[in-house]
Design a protein around this motif. Structure first.
Motif, PDB file in Angstrom:
ATOM      1  N   LEU A  68       0.834  -1.218   0.000  1.00 48.03           N
ATOM      2  CA  LEU A  68       0.000   0.000   0.000  1.00 48.03           C
ATOM      3  C   LEU A  68       0.862   1.259   0.000  1.00 48.03           C
ATOM      4  N   GLY A  69       1.949   1.220   0.779  1.00 52.91           N
ATOM      5  CA  GLY A  69       2.825   2.391   0.875  1.00 52.91           C
ATOM      6  C   GLY A  69       3.386   2.756  -0.486  1.00 52.91           C
ATOM      7  N   ARG A  70       3.847   1.765  -1.217  1.00 47.57           N
ATOM      8  CA  ARG A  70       4.444   2.042  -2.521  1.00 47.57           C
ATOM      9  C   ARG A  70       3.403   2.668  -3.463  1.00 47.57           C
ATOM     10  N   ALA A  71       2.154   2.151  -3.414  1.00 50.99           N
ATOM     11  CA  ALA A  71       1.095   2.691  -4.289  1.00 50.99           C
ATOM     12  C   ALA A  71       0.777   4.147  -3.907  1.00 50.99           C
ATOM     13  N   LEU A  72       0.719   4.430  -2.613  1.00 50.71           N
ATOM     14  CA  LEU A  72       0.421   5.791  -2.160  1.00 50.71           C
ATOM     15  C   LEU A  72       1.547   6.751  -2.532  1.00 50.71           C
ATOM     16  N   LEU A  73       2.791   6.299  -2.319  1.00 50.39           N
ATOM     17  CA  LEU A  73       3.928   7.178  -2.645  1.00 50.39           C
ATOM     18  C   LEU A  73       3.958   7.442  -4.157  1.00 50.39           C
ATOM     19  N   GLY A  74       3.631   6.429  -4.950  1.00 56.27           N
ATOM     20  CA  GLY A  74       3.593   6.614  -6.406  1.00 56.27           C
ATOM     21  C   GLY A  74       2.585   7.682  -6.801  1.00 56.27           C
ATOM     22  N   ALA A  75       1.409   7.665  -6.178  1.00 53.62           N
ATOM     23  CA  ALA A  75       0.377   8.673  -6.494  1.00 53.62           C
ATOM     24  C   ALA A  75       0.864  10.062  -6.090  1.00 53.62           C
ATOM     25  N   ALA A  76       1.489  10.169  -4.923  1.00 53.47           N
ATOM     26  CA  ALA A  76       1.977  11.479  -4.460  1.00 53.47           C
ATOM     27  C   ALA A  76       3.131  11.970  -5.336  1.00 53.47           C
ATOM     28  N   LEU A  77       4.021  11.060  -5.732  1.00 57.26           N
ATOM     29  CA  LEU A  77       5.152  11.454  -6.587  1.00 57.26           C
ATOM     30  C   LEU A  77       4.677  11.931  -7.951  1.00 57.26           C
ATOM     31  N   HIS A  78       3.563  11.392  -8.407  1.00 59.93           N
ATOM     32  CA  HIS A  78       3.025  11.811  -9.709  1.00 59.93           C
ATOM     33  C   HIS A  78       2.681  13.305  -9.679  1.00 59.93           C
ATOM     34  N   HIS A  79       2.250  13.770  -8.512  1.00 61.61           N
ATOM     35  CA  HIS A  79       1.952  15.203  -8.336  1.00 61.61           C
ATOM     36  C   HIS A  79       3.211  16.046  -8.597  1.00 61.61           C
ATOM     37  N   GLY A  80       4.382  15.480  -8.295  1.00 60.77           N
ATOM     38  CA  GLY A  80       5.641  16.220  -8.458  1.00 60.77           C
ATOM     39  C   GLY A  80       6.390  15.845  -9.723  1.00 60.77           C
ATOM     40  N   ARG A  81       5.681  15.279 -10.697  1.00 61.36           N
ATOM     41  CA  ARG A  81       6.376  14.747 -11.894  1.00 61.36           C
ATOM     42  C   ARG A  81       7.129  15.826 -12.665  1.00 61.36           C
ATOM     43  N   GLY A  82       6.708  17.116 -12.530  1.00 57.53           N
ATOM     44  CA  GLY A  82       7.412  18.185 -13.247  1.00 57.53           C
ATOM     45  C   GLY A  82       8.528  18.823 -12.427  1.00 57.53           C
ATOM     46  N   CYS A  83       8.839  18.268 -11.266  1.00 53.37           N
ATOM     47  CA  CYS A  83       9.806  18.902 -10.356  1.00 53.37           C
ATOM     48  C   CYS A  83      11.215  18.348 -10.550  1.00 53.37           C
ATOM     49  N   LEU A  84      12.199  19.239 -10.469  1.00 54.07           N
ATOM     50  CA  LEU A  84      13.588  18.802 -10.557  1.00 54.07           C
ATOM     51  C   LEU A  84      14.073  18.227  -9.232  1.00 54.07           C
TER      52      LEU A  84
END
Ligand SMILES: CC(C)(COP(=O)(O)OP(=O)(O)OC[C@H]1O[C@@H](n2cnc3c(N)ncnc32)[C@H](O)[C@@H]1OP(=O)(O)O)[C@@H](O)C(=O)NCCC(=O)NCCS
Length: 296
Positions: free
Chosen positions: A106-122
């Protein structure tokens, strides 16, 4: 009706109270598992800090609805992750899964969703707990680790120097604060300053040789400190200790901020390690800077 198998969906304002309790219990569980000889018995997050937690998460739901996610199963909320994007930087604010549901992906799935929010970040930043599950999940997402130190104990007031050139801050200082942020951590806090000024006390130093600021919680504890040079940062930390409670803690100090260790030890605080600053696309920890655990 609740779904039969866990699903990950956007967080809503009516999830915040449940998420706060879930995180308090998950972190208590980590503290119990990581207990070292001589450590005091860990306690659930007190009501005073729970209020700050909920208000901060409501703020993030307003500024970053796409960064806040919940995992839900038949029994309700199983976990969540909240994150924010400020300029070029993605920050993970909080991340927790109910202890009995950990280690099931579950943690990996949640972190993936949150990281998608930052997909344009350096750049990416987060303050990791000592939980080996958390560290493993962040390493898989490409983060590197910098140990954090905590200075805590009773301040020896006889050694506090006379602190000058520090004043109360206000909303009118926000542009200055954002400039200091960009220099010290590579991205301004932007809308978080309004939330922090509502929740905490702001002190500022702005002279011809350097600028800096610090936020102090209601109890006088240091929450965040940023400066353009070590001399100003040192002055701000002494000011925070001078006005703070007799027994205090300065958390989230990295090795890049040896000036903070020097001040803390001079004030006769005790030094220990606690968790990691995890970075992605950032060559070295921000300095002179003492980050906040969720707003970084
Ligand atoms: C960190 C946390 C959110 C991760 O959620 P989770 O659902 O447990 O995570 P996952 O199941 O997706 O992944 C956990 C990883 O740790 C591994 N793991 C499980 N138990 C472990 C253990 N005892 N020691 C080391 N690794 C372990 C898993 O195998 C998995 O790695 P893999 O995918 O390479 O096999 C959750 O464990 C938690 O809430 N911890 C307490 C609060 C906390 O520390 N939050 C992070 C704040 S920075």
């Amino acid at each position: 009706m609740s779904p039969a198998s866990p699903m990950v969906r956007p967080m809503r304002p009516d999830d915040v109270a449940t998420a706060e309790r879930l995180s308090a219990e998950a972190f208590l569980d980590v503290d119990r598992r990581m207990l070292r000889a001589g450590d005091p018995e860990p306690a659930l997050r007190p009501a005073t800090r729970a209020g700050d937690w909920r208000s901060r998460t409501e703020h993030l739901l307003r500024t970053d609805p796409g960064g806040c996610w919940v995992a839900e199963g038949e029994t309700g909320m199983l976990g969540f992750a909240t994150s924010l994007v400020r300029e070029t930087t993605w920050v993970l604010a909080t991340f927790a899964v109910r202890p009995e549901h950990q280690g099931q992906g579950l943690g990996r799935a949640l972190l993936g969703a949150a990281l998608h929010h930052g997909r344009g970040c350096l750049h990416g930043m987060l303050a990791a707990s000592d939980d080996p599950r958390a560290v493993r999940t962040y390493a898989a997402a490409g983060f590197s680790f910098h140990p954090q130190m905590t200075l805590e104990g009773t301040v020896d007031r006889s050694v506090i120097p006379v602190v000058s050139k520090v004043r109360e801050g206000s909303a009118g200082d926000t542009e200055l604060l954002d400039s200091v942020d960009r220099r010290a951590r590579g991205a301004a806090h932007g809308p978080d300053h309004a939330w922090m000024q509502d929740a905490w006390r702001l002190i500022v130093s702005d002279t011809s040789t350097g600028s800096g600021y610090a936020y102090l919680s209601g109890g006088g504890r240091l929450e965040l400190l940023a400066a353009t040079n070590r001399r100003t940062a040192t002055r701000m930390l002494w000011a925070a200790l001078a006005d703070g409670p007799a027994t205090t803690a300065v958390r989230h100090v990295t090795a890049a901020n040896a000036w903070a260790v020097e001040v803390g030890l001079a004030a006769r605080l005790a030094l220990r390690t606690e968790g990691y600053l995890a970075l992605r696309g950032v060559p070295r920890p921000p300095a002179p800077y003492v980050h906040h655990g969720a707003l970084l």
